[in-house]
Design a protein around this motif. Structure first.
Motif, PDB file in Angstrom:
ATOM      1  N   TYR A 155       0.910  -0.800  -0.068  1.00  0.00           N
ATOM      2  CA  TYR A 155       0.003  -0.079   0.263  1.00  0.00           C
ATOM      3  C   TYR A 155       1.181   1.303  -0.098  1.00  0.00           C
ATOM      4  CZ  TYR A 155      -3.368   3.504   1.862  1.00  0.00           C
ATOM      5  OH  TYR A 155      -4.123   4.682   2.228  1.00  0.00           O
ATOM      6  N   TYR A 175      -6.751  12.846  10.745  1.00  0.00           N
ATOM      7  CA  TYR A 175      -6.420  12.129   9.669  1.00  0.00           C
ATOM      8  C   TYR A 175      -5.165  11.253   9.520  1.00  0.00           C
ATOM      9  CZ  TYR A 175     -10.237  14.206   7.329  1.00  0.00           C
ATOM     10  OH  TYR A 175     -11.966  15.019   7.151  1.00  0.00           O
ATOM     11  N   LEU A 219      -4.781  13.306  -3.662  1.00  0.00           N
ATOM     12  CA  LEU A 219      -4.602  12.489  -3.022  1.00  0.00           C
ATOM     13  C   LEU A 219      -4.752  10.955  -2.920  1.00  0.00           C
ATOM     14  CD1 LEU A 219      -2.468  12.192  -0.058  1.00  0.00           C
ATOM     15  CD2 LEU A 219      -5.902  11.717   0.858  1.00  0.00           C
ATOM     16  N   GLU A 228      -5.382  -2.088  -6.628  1.00  0.00           N
ATOM     17  CA  GLU A 228      -6.640  -0.865  -6.180  1.00  0.00           C
ATOM     18  C   GLU A 228      -5.638   0.549  -6.259  1.00  0.00           C
ATOM     19  OE1 GLU A 228      -9.669  -2.734  -2.190  1.00  0.00           O
ATOM     20  OE2 GLU A 228      -7.954  -1.494  -2.199  1.00  0.00           O
ATOM     21  N   ARG A 229      -6.621   1.093  -7.085  1.00  0.00           N
ATOM     22  CA  ARG A 229      -5.895   2.699  -6.807  1.00  0.00           C
ATOM     23  C   ARG A 229      -7.329   3.749  -6.819  1.00  0.00           C
ATOM     24  NH1 ARG A 229      -5.589   7.035 -10.104  1.00  0.00           N
ATOM     25  NH2 ARG A 229      -3.045   8.498 -10.786  1.00  0.00           N
ATOM     26  N   MET A 230      -6.992   4.925  -5.454  1.00  0.00           N
ATOM     27  CA  MET A 230      -7.733   5.555  -5.146  1.00  0.00           C
ATOM     28  C   MET A 230      -7.055   7.253  -4.985  1.00  0.00           C
ATOM     29  SD  MET A 230      -7.907   3.092  -3.264  1.00  0.00           S
ATOM     30  CE  MET A 230      -6.672   3.185  -1.786  1.00  0.00           C
ATOM     31  N   LEU A 232      -8.404  11.097  -4.143  1.00  0.00           N
ATOM     32  CA  LEU A 232      -9.392  12.029  -3.624  1.00  0.00           C
ATOM     33  C   LEU A 232      -9.129  13.477  -3.978  1.00  0.00           C
ATOM     34  CD1 LEU A 232      -9.632   8.815  -2.079  1.00  0.00           C
ATOM     35  CD2 LEU A 232      -9.881  10.345  -0.039  1.00  0.00           C
ATOM     36  N   SER A 233      -9.780  14.774  -4.239  1.00  0.00           N
ATOM     37  CA  SER A 233      -9.660  15.558  -4.075  1.00  0.00           C
ATOM     38  C   SER A 233     -10.012  16.125  -2.769  1.00  0.00           C
ATOM     39  CB  SER A 233     -10.652  16.200  -5.295  1.00  0.00           C
ATOM     40  OG  SER A 233     -10.868  15.674  -5.789  1.00  0.00           O
ATOM     41  N   SER A 236     -11.036  20.695  -0.235  1.00  0.00           N
ATOM     42  CA  SER A 236     -11.786  21.143   1.257  1.00  0.00           C
ATOM     43  C   SER A 236     -11.434  20.713   1.736  1.00  0.00           C
ATOM     44  CB  SER A 236     -13.135  20.407   0.721  1.00  0.00           C
ATOM     45  OG  SER A 236     -13.137  18.827   0.731  1.00  0.00           O
ATOM     46  N   LEU A 237     -10.247  20.334   2.456  1.00  0.00           N
ATOM     47  CA  LEU A 237     -10.064  19.764   4.047  1.00  0.00           C
ATOM     48  C   LEU A 237      -8.852  21.569   4.789  1.00  0.00           C
ATOM     49  CD1 LEU A 237      -9.882  15.666   3.749  1.00  0.00           C
ATOM     50  CD2 LEU A 237     -11.171  17.825   4.530  1.00  0.00           C
TER      51      LEU A 237
ATOM     52  N   ASN B   6     -13.514   2.222  -3.733  1.00  0.00           N
ATOM     53  CA  ASN B   6     -11.740   1.812  -4.270  1.00  0.00           C
ATOM     54  C   ASN B   6     -11.844   1.075  -5.453  1.00  0.00           C
ATOM     55  OD1 ASN B   6     -10.886   3.314  -2.067  1.00  0.00           O
ATOM     56  ND2 ASN B   6     -10.049   1.607  -0.932  1.00  0.00           N
ATOM     57  N   ILE B  34      -9.955   9.109   5.785  1.00  0.00           N
ATOM     58  CA  ILE B  34     -10.274  10.114   4.494  1.00  0.00           C
ATOM     59  C   ILE B  34     -10.985   9.651   3.351  1.00  0.00           C
ATOM     60  CG2 ILE B  34      -9.857  11.987   2.652  1.00  0.00           C
ATOM     61  CD1 ILE B  34      -7.447  12.711   3.886  1.00  0.00           C
ATOM     62  N   ILE B  35     -12.256   9.904   3.449  1.00  0.00           N
ATOM     63  CA  ILE B  35     -13.271   9.011   3.117  1.00  0.00           C
ATOM     64  C   ILE B  35     -14.195  10.121   1.733  1.00  0.00           C
ATOM     65  CG2 ILE B  35     -15.349   8.057   3.065  1.00  0.00           C
ATOM     66  CD1 ILE B  35     -14.605   6.945   5.847  1.00  0.00           C
ATOM     67  N   GLU B  36     -14.476   9.423   0.213  1.00  0.00           N
ATOM     68  CA  GLU B  36     -15.050  10.437  -0.088  1.00  0.00           C
ATOM     69  C   GLU B  36     -15.902   9.375  -1.108  1.00  0.00           C
ATOM     70  OE1 GLU B  36     -12.437  13.205  -4.368  1.00  0.00           O
ATOM     71  OE2 GLU B  36     -13.638  11.167  -4.384  1.00  0.00           O
ATOM     72  N   ILE B  41     -15.498  14.991  -0.211  1.00  0.00           N
ATOM     73  CA  ILE B  41     -14.922  14.300   0.761  1.00  0.00           C
ATOM     74  C   ILE B  41     -15.354  15.080   2.239  1.00  0.00           C
ATOM     75  CG2 ILE B  41     -12.775  15.240   2.215  1.00  0.00           C
ATOM     76  CD1 ILE B  41     -11.641  13.874   0.003  1.00  0.00           C
ATOM     77  N   GLU B  59     -14.106   6.533  -1.857  1.00  0.00           N
ATOM     78  CA  GLU B  59     -12.855   5.707  -2.375  1.00  0.00           C
ATOM     79  C   GLU B  59     -12.302   6.604  -0.900  1.00  0.00           C
ATOM     80  OE1 GLU B  59     -11.611   6.868  -5.567  1.00  0.00           O
ATOM     81  OE2 GLU B  59     -12.136   5.478  -5.609  1.00  0.00           O
ATOM     82  N   ILE B  60     -11.576   4.946  -0.134  1.00  0.00           N
ATOM     83  CA  ILE B  60     -11.350   4.776   1.351  1.00  0.00           C
ATOM     84  C   ILE B  60      -9.808   5.519   1.279  1.00  0.00           C
ATOM     85  CG2 ILE B  60     -11.675   4.813   3.390  1.00  0.00           C
ATOM     86  CD1 ILE B  60     -13.961   3.355   3.024  1.00  0.00           C
ATOM     87  N   VAL B  61      -8.920   6.621   2.260  1.00  0.00           N
ATOM     88  CA  VAL B  61      -7.988   6.257   2.132  1.00  0.00           C
ATOM     89  C   VAL B  61      -7.342   6.793   3.094  1.00  0.00           C
ATOM     90  CG1 VAL B  61      -5.579   6.782   1.285  1.00  0.00           C
ATOM     91  CG2 VAL B  61      -7.402   6.873  -0.488  1.00  0.00           C
TER      92      VAL B  61
END
Lengths: 342, 67
Positions: A155, A175, A219, A228-230, A232-233, A236-237, B6, B34-36, B41, B59-61
């Protein structure tokens, strides 16, 4: 002759071209950590012709490193070479056309701040969040981007922090795991390392040649074993009241009374002790005095002194740090330290 | 219910109504993630109120420290 066509294939790649190659030559990148991620990043940047690459690392080469830390050899293990020194030697053999600076030091706030004014970009190749939070504050203070990267098992995760644009690591603190559950006790396969580095180095190249529009802005996470490939925008954080990147920032990790004097090394059964400057010991004097003690097995090279007593091994570096192997207990480590180092 | 997590399609026997329920079911409720959810988000405080439906995308990271 070597010089003329060394970068030909990279220059043929249109987003870099001859102009981008010239920009790379004028850049200076700091890589924090010379373990798995750091070795791979450094090799790629040096081969790519980034003009100056600085590396900092506090550790030395061990046998378990060789499975993935691609700059090191069995010889480095038997000589207990500091990673930064071994890396520099190997990197200069790969490309003598670029400048490599290696430093056997602990990357604290002072050390990283002293580099900051000279570098264009920092690449994260550390194995802990304490150092990453320091990098994050240095990045904000000096307005230098840094590229987070980390991996365990199959990972990996990466994110580019651009001061003034993206959220910073401090914005994401809710997080970030606070325990040591992320240590490499679950192992690591080299492809996970290489995948993180592929993202980090590509981001670095984009930034350094000025193609910032092509940067990922997200991210990225992946699990190679689970396919798996994720993405994330996380824009907003970004926090309006972030202590590291907002207008009212205090840069808490540079203001360090908090500064760590001891650190448990990830998955290594090892504690590092870093005394204040004035308490530093001279390692050859110490070796001399310990030679009289027959229970202590000594090993010395120009960079460090290693001593073995029963189940415990102490390794002292010239910059004053000591690694105590065979314990995770900070109190016990301090006791051993005071016993043998003083 | 069917969810995309995912990139994989996950079939759940029970119906879940919130993100929090889903995380509990997956044994992830205590982890810093972090969850989308459907491209947005989530903040941690939204987990208990955010409703989920069949076919939703996640999507979970999680952050790791190694390197």
């Amino acid at each position: 002759m070597l010089e003329n066509n060394r970068y030909h294939r990279q220059e043929l790649f249109q987003p870099i071209g001859k102009e981008g190659q010239q920009k790379l030559r004028n850049c200076h990148v700091l890589i924090v950590g010379a373990g798995a991620l750091g070795s791979s990043s450094a090799e790629q940047l040096v081969r790519a012709g980034v003009g100056t690459v600085s590396l900092v690392d506090r550790d030395y080469v061990e046998l378990t490193n060789l499975q993935r830390q691609q700059l090191y050899t069995e010889e480095d293990v038997s000589e207990q070479m500091p990673k930064a020194v071994a890396a520099e030697q190997r990197l200069q053999k790969i490309n003598q056309d670029v400048t490599v600076h290696a430093h056997v030091i602990d990357a604290g706030p002072e050390e990283l701040s002293s580099f900051a004014q000279y570098v264009d970009l920092m690449i994260d190749a550390t194995d802990n969040f304490d150092t990453r939070f320091v990098m994050n504050d240095v990045s904000q203070k000096y307005e230098i981007p840094w590229i987070y990267g980390a991996c365990v098992s199959s990972y990996g995760v990466t994110f580019t922090v651009l001061p003034g644009e993206t959220p910073c690591l401090q914005c994401l603190i809710d997080y970030i795991p606070k325990d040591g559950a992320t240590c490499d006790t679950v192992g690591i396969i080299n492809p996970a390392v290489q995948m993180v580095v592929s993202y980090q180095v590509t981001e670095a190249l984009k930034y350094l040649v000025g193609d910032t529009g092509a940067m990922m802005g997200q991210l990225i996470g992946f699990d190679l074993w689970k396919n798996e490939r994720m993405e994330l925008s996380v824009a907003s954080l970004k926090k309006d009241d972030c202590p590291s990147c907002s207008a009212q920032r205090t840069l808490p990790y540079l203001a360090y009374q908090n500064q760590l004097k001891t650190a448990v090394l990830c998955g290594r059964d090892t504690v590092q002790i870093r005394p204040p400057r004035e308490e530093r010991v001279n390692i050859s004097d110490l070796a001399q005095s310990l030679k009289r003690n027959e229970q202590v097995k000594l090993f010395e090279n120009p960079y460090l002194l290693s001593m073995e007593i029963d189940d415990v091994r102490l390794v002292l570096f010239q910059d004053g740090r000591t690694l105590i192997h065979g314990t995770k207990d900070i109190t016990e480590a301090k006791k051993i330290y005071y016993q043998y180092v003083g | 219910m069917k969810l995309h997590i995912n990139g994989d399609v996950i079939e759940l026997e029970q119906q879940m109504s919130t993100v929090e329920e889903l995380l509990t079911h997956l044994g992830l409720q205590e982890k810093p993630l972090i969850i989308e959810h459907n491209q947005s988000i989530l903040k941690k405080e939204d987990h208990s109120s955010r409703e989920i439906q069949d076919g939703d995308q996640f999507e979970i990271v999680h952050f790791v420290g190694g390197g």
